[in-house]
Design an enzyme around this catalytic site. Structure first.
Site, PDB file in Angstrom:
ATOM      1  N   LYS A  66     -63.707-126.169 -14.720  1.00 17.48           N
ATOM      2  CA  LYS A  66     -62.485-125.428 -14.130  1.00 17.48           C
ATOM      3  C   LYS A  66     -62.467-123.899 -14.696  1.00 17.48           C
ATOM      4  CE  LYS A  66     -59.192-128.308 -14.793  1.00 17.48           C
ATOM      5  NZ  LYS A  66     -60.030-129.110 -15.719  1.00 17.48           N
TER       6      LYS A  66
ATOM      7  N   GLU B 151     -52.428-122.670 -22.539  1.00 20.20           N
ATOM      8  CA  GLU B 151     -53.632-122.501 -23.262  1.00 20.20           C
ATOM      9  C   GLU B 151     -53.975-122.652 -24.674  1.00 20.20           C
ATOM     10  OE1 GLU B 151     -56.793-122.194 -21.020  1.00 20.20           O
ATOM     11  OE2 GLU B 151     -55.244-123.317 -19.975  1.00 20.20           O
ATOM     12  N   ARG B 152     -54.938-122.925 -25.140  1.00 21.91           N
ATOM     13  CA  ARG B 152     -55.351-122.915 -26.476  1.00 21.91           C
ATOM     14  C   ARG B 152     -55.381-121.500 -27.070  1.00 21.91           C
ATOM     15  NH1 ARG B 152     -58.171-125.952 -23.785  1.00 21.91           N
ATOM     16  NH2 ARG B 152     -58.382-128.486 -24.067  1.00 21.91           N
TER      17      ARG B 152
END
Length: 482
Positions: A165, A191-192
């Site tokens: 993705k 998110e990281r």
């Protein structure tokens, strides 16, 4: 400040309970409205929170946007009289900011005179919106053919963990750089940390950072911050659309984490869970965000969203809630990824409301329909092939299987953003070349070609050259063997 807002900001309060990111606050004066921001101060600690519930006529419950370590009962609370407001406009272009619009890229502070907007706003009225039918060319064969995107529309990439993705979204960003002249706003939801820096460096290297805003709420932040990141990105997008009449490309990765953060907040607030443990307000929260994505006047907000599908279960309520709002639905398949078909987009489940003769033309619709029909027929025969072998099929079915396999391979292509891993230079293919290639395969022009000649290439001409090389190589081996 308006009179109503000034009156709401007159009161003050103090914290009476702290349970992780949830704060109960006793108010002196009039109660703040739902979604109003409050500022909690305890020594050197300052926490921004958002009112979520009125518990009594004196006590409200708020969800913190910062960690609440150091906040104790009795901490002073100041009312702002308004929702959370974020800076918008040219000052945030080229910057990586957090949910409050504060720089997170170690750059200079946002100038004090920068206009600010509340993150909560109603969707544009139907009378102000205009239809989205102008196609958005991506250069990715399978998307342009089977799920065309519209400028001012909403497209979602659905897939489980590890099926591509984020790579697909990054390739779309790369594809838009050359042909897109508007503003790009990227919302990193849960998110990281490293992904934010990778995206920042990617934007710098491609030279588009000065026309891009990156908004991040990282996965190590409280659920309230992750929950409101899309609204901050949407607010910045709306400003450029409405005030500057600029087209905006809004990219969100990952919208499921927005839903997940809302579920966490709902549980922390003590609400009864709904289906599969999701928040009872799931549909409303998704709609409040998605309905703000629209074309107004001469400008539009175009959304491309990555959506994680938990355990590859497309019946999940979160997936259903999001899919009901999108125009183009791109579905990634774990089975295709395992077979080495990249992008691993399922040609049968992938759909778009724009695949209509009045929008893309009858020829495009006919070719897309034939591609789906052939690949679906091949899938029906796979069990038979696995048990008995392809030799047991009739001549017509063997021919259909061969064409379906060649179509699947023709719809693969190397990505620019993955060149460092694949060792292959990326390809961007025009729609007319994609349609011409599919038609040639469907009409049997490639029946005697090696399947590998069509794998990871751009146009059919490239495949033709590859087939010639393969044929020459085989002929040379035959001569050497003789």
């Amino acid at each position: 400040m308006t009179d109503a807002r000034a009156k709401r900001a007159e009161g003050s309060g103090k914290v009476v309970a702290v349970r992780g990111p949830v704060l109960d606050i006793a108010i002196e004066g009039g109660l703040p409205e739902l979604h109003d921001a409050v500022i909690v101060t305890e020594g050197d600690v300052t926490v921004l929170a958002e009112v979520q519930a009125h518990l009594t006529d004196r006590v409200v419950r708020a969800i913190a946007m910062h960690p609440t370590q150091g906040v104790a009962r009795g901490a002073a609370v100041a009312l702002t009289g308004a929702p959370i407001e974020v800076p918008v406009g040219d000052a945030v272009l080229g910057r990586l900011v957090n949910i409050m619009g504060e720089p997170a890229d170690r750059g200079t502070a946002i100038p004090p005179g920068t206009p600010r907007r509340p993150i909560h706003a109603p969707a544009p009225s139907i009378s102000r919106q205009r239809g989205a039918t102008e196609l958005f060319s991506t250069g990715i064969k399978v998307i342009d053919l089977l799920a065309p995107l519209a400028q001012g529309g909403k497209a979602a990439m659905f897939g489980g963990a590890g099926v591509g993705k984020t790579v697909l979204v990054m390739e779309l960003i790369h594809a838009m750089v050359a042909g897109y002249s508007g503003i790009s706003v990227f919302a990193g939801v849960g998110e990281r940390c490293r992904e934010g820096h990778e995206m920042l460096n990617e934007m710098k290297s491609t030279g588009v950072l000065d026309q891009t805003v990156l908004v991040y709420g990282q996965m190590n932040e409280p659920p309230g911050a992750r929950w409101r990141v899309p609204l901050t990105a949407m607010t910045i997008s709306e400003y450029f659309r409405d005030e500057k009449s600029r087209n905006v490309l809004l990219l969100m990765d990952n919208v499921f984490r927005f839903v997940q953060a809302g579920s966490e907040v709902s549980g922390l607030l003590g609400r009864m869970p709904s289906r599969v443990g999701y928040q009872p307000t799931l549909e409303t929260e998704v709609a409040d965000l998605q309905e703000r994505i629209a074309s107004v006047g001469n400008a539009s907000v175009t959304a491309i969203e990555a959506v994680y599908v938990p355990a590859d279960d497309f019946t999940d309520p979160a997936v259903g809630a999001i899919s009901s709002h999108v125009d183009s639905m791109v579905v990634l398949s774990r089975q295709l990824a395992a077979e080495g078909i990249y992008p691993a987009i399922d040609p049968i489940a992938t759909t778009s409301i724009l695949l209509d003769p009045t929008v893309v033309g009858q020829d495009h619709v006919d070719i897309a329909g034939r591609v789906r029909e052939v690949i679906e027929h091949y899938r029906e025969l796979r069990d038979v092939i696995a048990l008995l072998g392809v030799e047991e099929l009739g001549a017509e079915e063997r021919r259909a299987v061969g064409r379906a396999r060649r179509l699947q391979r023709f719809l693969t292509q190397p990505f620019f953003v993955a060149a460092g891993f694949s060792g292959m230079e990326g390809r961007s293919v025009q729609l007319k070349d994609t349609i011409a290639g599919c038609r040639a395969i469907l009409d049997g022009e490639c029946d005697d070609w090696e399947e590998s000649a069509l794998y990871m290439i751009g146009t059919l001409d490239e495949a033709r050259d590859k087939q010639k090389k393969l044929k020459d190589r085989d002929a040379a081996r035959t001569r050497v063997g003789a």
